[in-house]
Design a protein around this motif. Structure first.
Motif, PDB file in Angstrom:
ATOM      1  N   GLY A   1       0.814  -1.207   0.000  1.00 47.05           N
ATOM      2  CA  GLY A   1       0.000   0.000   0.000  1.00 47.05           C
ATOM      3  C   GLY A   1       0.847   1.257   0.000  1.00 47.05           C
ATOM      4  O   GLY A   1       0.545   2.221  -0.712  1.00 47.05           O
TER       5      GLY A   1
ATOM      6  N   PHE B   1       2.422   1.760  -3.437  1.00 48.10           N
ATOM      7  CA  PHE B   1       1.397   2.237  -4.360  1.00 48.10           C
ATOM      8  C   PHE B   1       1.116   3.723  -4.125  1.00 48.10           C
ATOM      9  O   PHE B   1       1.017   4.512  -5.070  1.00 48.10           O
ATOM     10  CB  PHE B   1       0.116   1.424  -4.168  1.00 48.10           C
ATOM     11  CG  PHE B   1      -1.035   1.874  -5.028  1.00 48.10           C
ATOM     12  CD1 PHE B   1      -1.166   1.424  -6.321  1.00 48.10           C
ATOM     13  CD2 PHE B   1      -1.980   2.762  -4.528  1.00 48.10           C
ATOM     14  CE1 PHE B   1      -2.226   1.846  -7.117  1.00 48.10           C
ATOM     15  CE2 PHE B   1      -3.036   3.185  -5.308  1.00 48.10           C
ATOM     16  CZ  PHE B   1      -3.164   2.719  -6.607  1.00 48.10           C
TER      17      PHE B   1
ATOM     18  N   LEU C   1      -5.613  -2.363  -1.269  1.00 51.22           N
ATOM     19  CA  LEU C   1      -4.775  -3.392  -1.880  1.00 51.22           C
ATOM     20  C   LEU C   1      -4.616  -4.643  -1.030  1.00 51.22           C
ATOM     21  O   LEU C   1      -4.523  -5.742  -1.565  1.00 51.22           O
ATOM     22  CB  LEU C   1      -3.388  -2.810  -2.204  1.00 51.22           C
ATOM     23  CG  LEU C   1      -3.363  -1.738  -3.300  1.00 51.22           C
ATOM     24  CD1 LEU C   1      -1.942  -1.250  -3.512  1.00 51.22           C
ATOM     25  CD2 LEU C   1      -3.945  -2.270  -4.601  1.00 51.22           C
TER      26      LEU C   1
END
Length: 219
Positions: A23, A26, A63
């Protein structure tokens, strides 16, 4: 026992393949790519910064939601945990907390640094941290509901996202509103109070909702 379960969840999330860093990576990638996509105009970047930071944080939280219960369901650990003396609601709360500690909290820490790349106005930095600190727990605990609904579904990540995203919208609206109001020099009190209210309501309700869903799924 509560501490032991929490430490277990943290170890599983932090080990290789646990998804804890996914995460954050990202989040970093999305925010760093924005200036390349919209251009170097600082005025434009400052205008879109609050919403962009919150949207990226929201998507980053998505995610790893499918791993909250799925891994334990697949290896039978979830069945054992449900038979333990700990109430299922407590287990859900611990898993939600572990998800926030390994996904939401790193986003809170990284957000101010990334705000620099989007030319976020200086008065908004403190409120960016505060809004994410208050709002991201709701994202993790709402995620436990979606994860419980899709437990046992192979490759249920897309379905999980479709189920959870509508629940995330109020948190997104008020979280971004807090930062936007701070950036524009307006009062943030109402938006911040509503954001906190949503989080408190979610923390109170989500463990019971997710636990009830798990019981139905595991019959």
């Amino acid at each position: 026992m509560t501490r032991a379960v929490l430490m277990r969840e943290l170890r599983l999330a932090l080990r290789s393949g646990g998804g804890a860093g996914l995460g954050l990576v990202f989040f970093l990638i999305v925010i760093l790519l924005i200036p390349f996509g919209v251009g170097p105009d600082e005025t434009l970047l400052a205008l879109i910064a609050p919403g962009t930071l919150w949207i990226a944080a929201l998507l980053a939280c998505l995610l790893s939601l499918d791993r909250i219960f799925q891994a334990d369901y697949e290896d039978g650990t979830l069945d054992i945990l449900t038979l333990s003396p700990m109430p299922l609601e407590g287990l859900v709360a611990i898993k939600g907390l572990a998800h926030w500690l390994t996904t939401g909290l790193p986003l809170v820490i990284a957000a101010p640094v990334l705000g620099l790349t989007l030319s976020l106005p200086a008065p908004a930095y403190g409120w960016l941290i505060a809004s994410l600190l208050v709002g991201t727990p709701a994202l993790s605990f709402l995620g436990t509901i979606g994860a419980a609904l899709t437990v046992g579904v192979r490759r249920g990540g897309l379905l999980l996202s479709l189920l959870v995203l509508p629940l995330y919208i109020p948190t997104l609206i008020f979280g971004a509103s807090v930062v936007t109001s701070a950036a524009e020099g307006q009062s943030v009190t109402t938006a911040f109070q509503l954001l906190g209210g949503i989080t408190l309501f979610t923390l109170a309700l989500a463990p019971f909702t997710a636990a009830a869903t798990l019981r139905m799924q595991m019959r």
